[in-house]
Design an enzyme around this catalytic site. Structure first.
Site, PDB file in Angstrom:
ATOM      1  N   CYS A 199       0.850  -1.194   0.000  1.00 45.68           N
ATOM      2  CA  CYS A 199       0.000   0.000   0.000  1.00 45.68           C
ATOM      3  C   CYS A 199       0.883   1.240   0.000  1.00 45.68           C
ATOM      4  O   CYS A 199       1.758   1.382   0.843  1.00 45.68           O
ATOM      5  CB  CYS A 199      -0.939   0.027   1.208  1.00 45.68           C
ATOM      6  SG  CYS A 199      -2.100   1.424   1.119  1.00 45.68           S
ATOM      7  N   CYS A 227      -0.296   4.330   0.392  1.00 48.82           N
ATOM      8  CA  CYS A 227      -0.973   5.475   1.007  1.00 48.82           C
ATOM      9  C   CYS A 227      -0.153   6.029   2.168  1.00 48.82           C
ATOM     10  O   CYS A 227       0.784   5.403   2.640  1.00 48.82           O
ATOM     11  CB  CYS A 227      -2.395   5.111   1.424  1.00 48.82           C
ATOM     12  SG  CYS A 227      -2.605   4.612   3.131  1.00 48.82           S
ATOM     13  N   CYS A 287      -0.744   4.050   6.108  1.00 43.88           N
ATOM     14  CA  CYS A 287      -0.303   2.715   6.521  1.00 43.88           C
ATOM     15  C   CYS A 287       1.149   2.754   6.979  1.00 43.88           C
ATOM     16  O   CYS A 287       1.985   3.419   6.360  1.00 43.88           O
ATOM     17  CB  CYS A 287      -0.459   1.740   5.354  1.00 43.88           C
ATOM     18  SG  CYS A 287      -2.181   1.310   5.048  1.00 43.88           S
TER      19      CYS A 287
HETATM   20  N1  LIG Z   1      -4.046   9.347  -1.074  1.00 43.40           N
HETATM   21  C1  LIG Z   1      -4.409   9.067   0.292  1.00 43.40           C
HETATM   22  C2  LIG Z   1      -5.117   7.722   0.357  1.00 43.40           C
HETATM   23  C3  LIG Z   1      -5.486   7.307   1.766  1.00 43.40           C
HETATM   24  C4  LIG Z   1      -6.405   6.103   1.716  1.00 43.40           C
HETATM   25  O1  LIG Z   1      -7.551   6.214   1.232  1.00 43.40           O
HETATM   26  N2  LIG Z   1      -5.913   4.937   2.183  1.00 43.40           N
HETATM   27  C5  LIG Z   1      -6.703   3.746   1.980  1.00 43.40           C
HETATM   28  C6  LIG Z   1      -5.760   2.532   1.944  1.00 43.40           C
HETATM   29  S1  LIG Z   1      -5.138   2.057   3.486  1.00 43.40           S
HETATM   30  C7  LIG Z   1      -7.775   3.529   3.001  1.00 43.40           C
HETATM   31  O2  LIG Z   1      -8.559   2.619   2.862  1.00 43.40           O
HETATM   32  N3  LIG Z   1      -7.821   4.314   4.043  1.00 43.40           N
HETATM   33  C8  LIG Z   1      -8.782   4.182   5.095  1.00 43.40           C
HETATM   34  C9  LIG Z   1      -8.166   4.711   6.370  1.00 43.40           C
HETATM   35  O3  LIG Z   1      -7.010   5.128   6.306  1.00 43.40           O
HETATM   36  O4  LIG Z   1      -8.779   4.670   7.410  1.00 43.40           O
HETATM   37  C10 LIG Z   1      -3.160   9.051   1.165  1.00 43.40           C
HETATM   38  O5  LIG Z   1      -2.112   8.646   0.683  1.00 43.40           O
HETATM   39  O6  LIG Z   1      -3.255   9.465   2.328  1.00 43.40           O
HETATM   40 ZN   LIG Z   2      -2.786   2.247   3.110  1.00 42.52          ZN
END
Ligand SMILES: N[C@@H](CCC(=O)N[C@@H](CS)C(=O)NCC(=O)O)C(=O)O
Ligand SMILES: [Zn+2]
Ligand SMILES: [Zn+2]
Length: 191
Positions: free
Chosen positions: A48, A50, A53
């Protein structure tokens, strides 16, 4: 030197074992480690990109999979855990001392409620499901990766046999949309 995607990706992927049935995760503290016991292998393991994480330092990607929440227990030093962002869909429980995320839990109504998100590189055991795909790849730009490096990043995943997506894999996107459709009252026969 080219940046590391993740140590479990950079030099090729080691397959897990279908008969593996779980193990323990530990945080990075030198002493009084938080310990999590998982009574199951993981599923949907993936890279991931993002920003939310947990990833090891020097890596562009996290490796994260899911496990039924009933299979997750905190077996040592639970008092060191704290939720990173209580407003987030995934409540990531991190060690207050070393910052490692031990498990992420969904409490709100969601397609993935009932599954906890875990990083099995925190385990010494071998046999965990190997990464299946890379998600949220374009998100690494938001953390400073140059847009022009993205072809190289995607090519590296491809070279180790992983498909890349900028959200999640089709299987997981279909699960989310099925959940959304059912919530709006649509009923599917023979699911
Ligand atoms: N572009 C954003 C995406 C964040 C995002 O949507 N993460 C996903 C993958 S882990 C998710 O499901 N997030 C839910 C959360 O973080 O609670 C970032 O990088 O912060
Ligand atoms: Zn993530
Ligand atoms: Zn720790």
């Amino acid at each position: 030197m080219a940046p590391s995607l993740h140590p479990l990706i950079d030099n090729g992927i080691t397959p897990g074992s279908s008969s593996f049935s779980g193990g323990k995760l530990h945080c990075h503290c030198a002493s009084d480690q938080v310990e999590i016991t998982l009574n199951s292998n993981i599923a949907h393991n993936h890279a991931c990109g993002c920003s939310k994480c947990w990833k090891p330092s020097g890596s562009l990607f996290s490796i994260v999979g899911v496990v039924p929440r009933d299979a997750v227990s905190v077996t040592a030093n639970a008092s060191k855990l704290s939720i990173v962002d209580k407003e987030a869909t995934i409540q990531r429980n991190a060690c207050k001392d070393c910052g490692v995320h031990l498990f992420g839990r969904i409490e709100k109504d969601h397609a993935f409620k009932g599954l906890d998100f875990v990083h099995v590189e925190l385990s010494d055991e071998k046999g965990w499901q190997e990464p299946q795909f890379a998600g949220f790849v374009s998100s690494i730009i938001e953390q400073g990766s140059h847009p022009k490096e993205m072809d190289e990043v995607r090519a590296k995943f491809k070279a180790v046999g992983l498909q890349t997506y900028d959200v999640l894999s089709p299987v997981l996107m279909d699960l989310i949309s099925t959940f959304t459709a059912q919530k709006s009252g649509i009923r599917f026969a023979n699911l």
